[in-house]
Every structure is written in structure tokens, then in C-alpha cells.
Design an enzyme around this catalytic site. Structure first.
Site, PDB file in Angstrom:
ATOM      1  N   ASP A  67       0.845  -1.193   0.000  1.00 11.96           N
ATOM      2  CA  ASP A  67       0.000   0.000   0.000  1.00 11.96           C
ATOM      3  C   ASP A  67       0.886   1.250   0.000  1.00 11.96           C
ATOM      4  O   ASP A  67       1.574   1.517   0.986  1.00 11.96           O
ATOM      5  CB  ASP A  67      -0.895   0.002   1.240  1.00 11.96           C
ATOM      6  CG  ASP A  67      -1.838   1.195   1.222  1.00 11.96           C
ATOM      7  OD1 ASP A  67      -2.789   1.157   0.423  1.00 11.96           O
ATOM      8  OD2 ASP A  67      -1.600   2.175   1.961  1.00 11.96           O
ATOM      9  N   HIS A 134      -7.211   9.538  -2.265  1.00 14.59           N
ATOM     10  CA  HIS A 134      -6.696   9.418  -0.892  1.00 14.59           C
ATOM     11  C   HIS A 134      -7.675   9.988   0.136  1.00 14.59           C
ATOM     12  O   HIS A 134      -7.897   9.381   1.195  1.00 14.59           O
ATOM     13  CB  HIS A 134      -5.338  10.123  -0.814  1.00 14.59           C
ATOM     14  CG  HIS A 134      -4.424   9.604   0.230  1.00 14.59           C
ATOM     15  ND1 HIS A 134      -3.063   9.596   0.091  1.00 14.59           N
ATOM     16  CD2 HIS A 134      -4.662   9.073   1.458  1.00 14.59           C
ATOM     17  CE1 HIS A 134      -2.503   9.081   1.178  1.00 14.59           C
ATOM     18  NE2 HIS A 134      -3.454   8.759   2.018  1.00 14.59           N
TER      19      HIS A 134
HETATM   20  N1  NAP Z   1      -5.680   5.988   3.214  1.00 11.31           N
HETATM   21  C1  NAP Z   1      -5.241   6.670   4.234  1.00 11.31           C
HETATM   22  O1  NAP Z   1      -5.600   7.839   4.452  1.00 11.31           O
HETATM   23  C2  NAP Z   1      -4.315   6.011   5.186  1.00 11.31           C
HETATM   24  C3  NAP Z   1      -4.138   6.547   6.466  1.00 11.31           C
HETATM   25  C4  NAP Z   1      -3.306   5.862   7.362  1.00 11.31           C
HETATM   26  C5  NAP Z   1      -2.666   4.707   6.964  1.00 11.31           C
HETATM   27  N2  NAP Z   1      -2.817   4.217   5.704  1.00 11.31           N
HETATM   28  C6  NAP Z   1      -2.117   2.990   5.259  1.00 11.31           C
HETATM   29  O2  NAP Z   1      -2.266   1.984   6.251  1.00 11.31           O
HETATM   30  C7  NAP Z   1      -0.980   1.581   6.705  1.00 11.31           C
HETATM   31  C8  NAP Z   1      -1.025   1.145   8.165  1.00 11.31           C
HETATM   32  O3  NAP Z   1      -1.456   2.186   9.019  1.00 11.31           O
HETATM   33  P1  NAP Z   1      -0.460   3.032   9.951  1.00 11.31           P
HETATM   34  O4  NAP Z   1       0.882   3.090   9.327  1.00 11.31           O
HETATM   35  O5  NAP Z   1      -1.161   4.302  10.241  1.00 11.31           O
HETATM   36  O6  NAP Z   1      -0.397   2.264  11.326  1.00 11.31           O
HETATM   37  P2  NAP Z   1      -0.377   0.758  11.868  1.00 11.31           P
HETATM   38  O7  NAP Z   1      -0.078  -0.200  10.795  1.00 11.31           O
HETATM   39  O8  NAP Z   1      -1.606   0.593  12.683  1.00 11.31           O
HETATM   40  O9  NAP Z   1       0.851   0.844  12.906  1.00 11.31           O
HETATM   41  C9  NAP Z   1       2.174   1.004  12.465  1.00 11.31           C
HETATM   42  C10 NAP Z   1       3.057   1.070  13.712  1.00 11.31           C
HETATM   43  O10 NAP Z   1       2.972  -0.168  14.420  1.00 11.31           O
HETATM   44  C11 NAP Z   1       4.281  -0.676  14.635  1.00 11.31           C
HETATM   45  N3  NAP Z   1       4.218  -2.136  14.529  1.00 11.31           N
HETATM   46  C12 NAP Z   1       4.047  -2.876  13.401  1.00 11.31           C
HETATM   47  N4  NAP Z   1       4.008  -4.188  13.703  1.00 11.31           N
HETATM   48  C13 NAP Z   1       4.169  -4.288  15.042  1.00 11.31           C
HETATM   49  C14 NAP Z   1       4.231  -5.388  15.929  1.00 11.31           C
HETATM   50  N5  NAP Z   1       4.125  -6.624  15.483  1.00 11.31           N
HETATM   51  N6  NAP Z   1       4.410  -5.120  17.252  1.00 11.31           N
HETATM   52  C15 NAP Z   1       4.527  -3.846  17.700  1.00 11.31           C
HETATM   53  N7  NAP Z   1       4.478  -2.767  16.898  1.00 11.31           N
HETATM   54  C16 NAP Z   1       4.296  -2.987  15.573  1.00 11.31           C
HETATM   55  C17 NAP Z   1       5.142  -0.050  13.566  1.00 11.31           C
HETATM   56  O11 NAP Z   1       6.498   0.029  13.989  1.00 11.31           O
HETATM   57  P3  NAP Z   1       7.673  -0.686  13.098  1.00 11.31           P
HETATM   58  O12 NAP Z   1       7.645  -0.037  11.761  1.00 11.31           O
HETATM   59  O13 NAP Z   1       8.914  -0.441  13.866  1.00 11.31           O
HETATM   60  O14 NAP Z   1       7.312  -2.153  13.074  1.00 11.31           O
HETATM   61  C18 NAP Z   1       4.525   1.329  13.461  1.00 11.31           C
HETATM   62  O15 NAP Z   1       5.004   2.155  14.487  1.00 11.31           O
HETATM   63  C19 NAP Z   1      -0.127   2.831   6.439  1.00 11.31           C
HETATM   64  O16 NAP Z   1       1.262   2.579   6.524  1.00 11.31           O
HETATM   65  C20 NAP Z   1      -0.623   3.222   5.087  1.00 11.31           C
HETATM   66  O17 NAP Z   1      -0.096   2.384   4.084  1.00 11.31           O
HETATM   67  C21 NAP Z   1      -3.648   4.841   4.826  1.00 11.31           C
END
Ligand code: NAP
Ligand code: NAG
Length: 337
Positions: A67, A134
Site C-alpha cells: 500500500d 486518498h
Molecule cells: N488511506 C489513508 O488515508 C491512510 C491513512 C493511514 C494509513 N494508511 C495505510 O495503512 C498503513 C497502516 O497504518 P499506519 O501506518 O497508520 O499504522 P499501523 O499499521 O496501525 O501501525 C504502524 C506502527 O505499528 C508498529 N508495529 C508494526 N508491527 C508491530 C508489531 N508486530 N508489534 C509492535 N508494533 C508494531 C510499527 O512500527 P515498526 O515499523 O517499527 O514495526 C509502526 O510504528 C499505512 O502505513 C498506510 O499504508 C492509509
């Protein structure tokens, strides 16, 4: 003794190699017949200097769905990993599912396809599997990605996202993208797309986790054949505006207790929760051990009772509210869902 120890060690490393073999991730069939892996890797906040290795590690352990977005500022570095893993024979382009998103400053008709092409160039691809709008809100075009006035207030455009959608439809017929969809759209905004467009969006990508389980939006979307993709499934602990003392989903004692019961990590429970609701899920990680453990979610089932308990944590707990732009006429979070 030494040889027995060596034999034992080699036996162990064999087991370790086996246990890190690529996982097969099941797919979901979208409303246009195309398939999307139900689990993928998020890349928001993944630094350019770390995301290439993260994507390579992810492909090595079975991730096929990535993504991305222009505004994440790291598409070239994601693309470098894709190229390396295709060149070394681990995967073929058609094994991968690559998503990108149209940023808010490119909503007007003349900017949509050029912006999509910029993402393709960044990623080193000749087509995307999925392109999303987005956010429904447009920002002032022609300059910064976060245009602001002197007081820091974000500057808007009033471009109607329906016009952007019609350009996404054109991109499909040009062969630049296989599927198109939405992100952060509410029900009324989806209704307007369905009313004015020819193509039904394949997905609406929204924040989704036990504190904001999106039950109503999911029910509505499924009635229209639109899949939900869950972003921030772990509660986005690295979101830039997180403050000390904010609730931490991954450390919620109720989630930790469930994880202990299944002998899994809290992250695995949060990811498995979405998969069992047939929601596509895209946790972000740049840490190899997290990347590898987050995909280990296809060897157990949460019971119906466990799913009900996770459902019961719903509390309108939105982490990405974008309150700073809540006076935008297309800000999506001013309706029930
Ligand atoms: N469409 C939109 O507007 C929108 C908005 C937000 C997000 N997104 C997409 O969704 C994806 C995911 O959402 P997000 O990045 O907001 O947050 P998330 O996936 O809920 O959380 C990411 C965080 O969790 C940590 N993490 C990952 N695996 C872990 C584990 N097994 N144990 C402990 N911590 C862990 C990561 O650290 P490490 O990297 O150190 O593992 C990072 O700090 C985004 O990256 C993006 O691609 C889209
Ligand atoms: C999980 O449940 C599904 C559907 O009931 C079943 O097919 C599968 O074998 C179960 N998996 C495990 C590891 O128990």
C-alpha cells in the site's frame, strides 16, 4: 560431543529456515473479478532509507500486496525493492498487488492522470493494481502538498471528488490501473460516486480496528459490493501527532489478554480480527521481526466468542480525524458513518 552439537545446530537451523518460509496469503475477489491479497504492507511513515529493505524482507516472507501513496514521499524506494525482487527471480510483476493514491492537491481533471503517471514513474511500474482517491477533500493546487497560509491553516480547493473519480475511470481504460477505489469516504460521498460514475469502486480504505470497527460502513459497503480495507489496524502508534498518554491499542490490557490466550502477539490478534471479518488489512512495519510475525496470522482462528469480545471494544476511537481541516466542505467525519 562436538559433532552431536553441530548436528543438533544444523537440525535447528533447518527448522528455523522452514519456519521463515514464505507464507501463502489468501486473496479476496473484488467486484470486477480481480483478486487482492487480504493482507499487505503499509508504507506511510516508512523512511526512504528503511523502506527498501522492509519491502524486500516482506516479499521474502510472503507479502505480495503493498500500500503506497505519492504523499508518503517514498515511492522510488518502494519501487527499488520491487525491481530488486523481480530481478532476482523471487517474484514476477503479476504476483504483486501495488496500490497508490491520488493526493489532495491533484484532484482537478487535468492533474489526475499526470499524478498517477508520476506514481508509476516513482515505483518503476507500467501499471498499478489499484489507485485510490486518498481523501475526498481537495487542497490548493500547484504548489506544496500541504499548502498553508501564514497562520498555518491548510488552503483548500473546491474541486468535486466526483470529477476526480471520472478521471480515475479514464485511467482504467488507458490501462494505467486495473482497479480503482476510494479512501476516507463516508456513505453519502460513496453514494455520490455510485450515482455519477460508471465504475463501482472496488474498495474504500478507511481507519479500522477494535476501537473503530466500522460495522455500519462495512455493512453498507458490502451491500454495494465494495470491500473495506483497514488502515491503521494496530492503532498507528507512530502517527506524527501521537501524544504521551494517548490510548495505545497494542498495549490495551484486554487485547494483551486475548493475545496471551492464543499464544499470539497483540498485533497478530488485531490483524487476524480483520481477516476473519473479510476485511483487507495493511499493517505498516519497517522492523524485520514485526514484518515476519505480522504475516503469521493464517495458522489460527479467533473463536466467534473472541470476535464478539473484540467487536465490543468499539468506542468511536478514531486516531486519524484530520480535525485541522474539519471546516472543509468534503471533510468526511461529520456524519454517523
Ligand atoms: N488511506 C489513508 O488515508 C491512510 C491513512 C493511514 C494509513 N494508511 C495505510 O495503512 C498503513 C497502516 O497504518 P499506519 O501506518 O497508520 O499504522 P499501523 O499499521 O496501525 O501501525 C504502524 C506502527 O505499528 C508498529 N508495529 C508494526 N508491527 C508491530 C508489531 N508486530 N508489534 C509492535 N508494533 C508494531 C510499527 O512500527 P515498526 O515499523 O517499527 O514495526 C509502526 O510504528 C499505512 O502505513 C498506510 O499504508 C492509509
Ligand atoms: C479456521 O477456520 C476455518 C473455517 O472454519 C477452517 O477451514 C480452518 O481449518 C481453521 N484453521 C485452523 C488453523 O484451525
Amino acid at each position: 560431543m562436538v559433532t552431536r552439537l553441530a548436528a543438533l545446530l544444523s537440525h535447528f537451523s533447518g527448522i528455523l529456515r522452514y519456519s521463515t518460509m514464505a507464507v501463502q496469503v489468501p486473496s479476496v475477489t473484488l467486484n470486477n473479478g480481480k483478486k487482492i491479497p487480504i493482507f499487505g504492507l503499509g508504507t506511510w511513515k516508512s523512511k526512504p532509507g528503511e523502506v527498501t529493505q522492509a519491502v524486500k524482507d516482506a516479499i521474502n516472507c510472503g507479502y505480495r500486496h503493498f500500500d503506497c501513496a505519492l504523499v508518503y514521499g517514498n515511492e522510488p524506494e518502494v519501487g527499488a525493492a520491487i525491481k530488486a525482487k523481480i530481478d532476482d527471480g523471487t517474484v514476477k510483476r503479476e504476483d504483486l498487488f501495488i496500490t497508490s493514491k491520488l493526493w489532495n492537491t491533484f484532484h482537478s481533471k487535468k492533474l489526475v492522470i499526470p499524478s498517477l503517471k508520476e506514481s508509476l514513474t516513482n515505483l518503476g511500474l507500467d501499471y498499478l493494481d489499484l489507485y485510490l482517491i486518498h481523501w475526498p477533500m481537495g487542497y490548493k493546487e500547484g504548489g506544496e502538498k500541504f499548502p498553508q497560509d501564514a497562520s498555518g491553516k491548510v488552503l483548500y480547493s473546491d474541486v468535486d471528488y466526483v470529477d476526480s473519480w471520472l478521471e480515475l475511470e479514464k485511467a482504467v481504460s488507458l490501462g494505467l490501473v486495473k482497479s480503482i477505489g476510494l479512501s476516507n469516504f463516508n456513505k453519502d460521498q460513496i453514494e455520490r460516486i455510485l450515482e455519477h460514475g460508471k465504475i463501482v469502486p472496488v474498495t474504500n480504505q478507511v481507519e479500522c480496528h477494535p476501537y473503530l470497527n466500522q460495522k455500519k460502513l462495512i455493512e453498507y459497503s458490502l451491500s454495494k459490493n465494495i470491500h473495506i480495507t483497514a488502515y491503521s489496524p494496530l492503532g498507528s502508534p507512530d502517527r506524527p501527532w501521537a501524544k504521551p498518554g494517548d490510548p495505545l491499542l497494542l498495549e490495551d490490557p484486554k487485547i494483551v489478554a486475548i493475545a496471551q490466550k492464543y499464544n499470539k502477539t497483540p498485533a497478530q490478534i488485531l490483524i487476524r480480527y480483520q481477516i476473519q471479518r473479510n476485511v483487507i488489512v495493511i499493517p505498516k512495519s519497517v522492523t524485520k521481526s514485526n514484518i515476519e510475525s505480522n504475516i503469521q496470522v493464517f495458522d489460527f482462528n479467533i473463536t466467534d466468542e473472541g470476535m464478539k469480545i473484540l467487536d465490543s471494544f468499539d468506542c468511536n476511537g478514531r486516531f486519524l480525524h484530520l480535525n485541522a481541516v474539519k471546516d472543509h466542505k468534503y471533510w468526511p467525519f461529520n456524519t454517523e458513518f
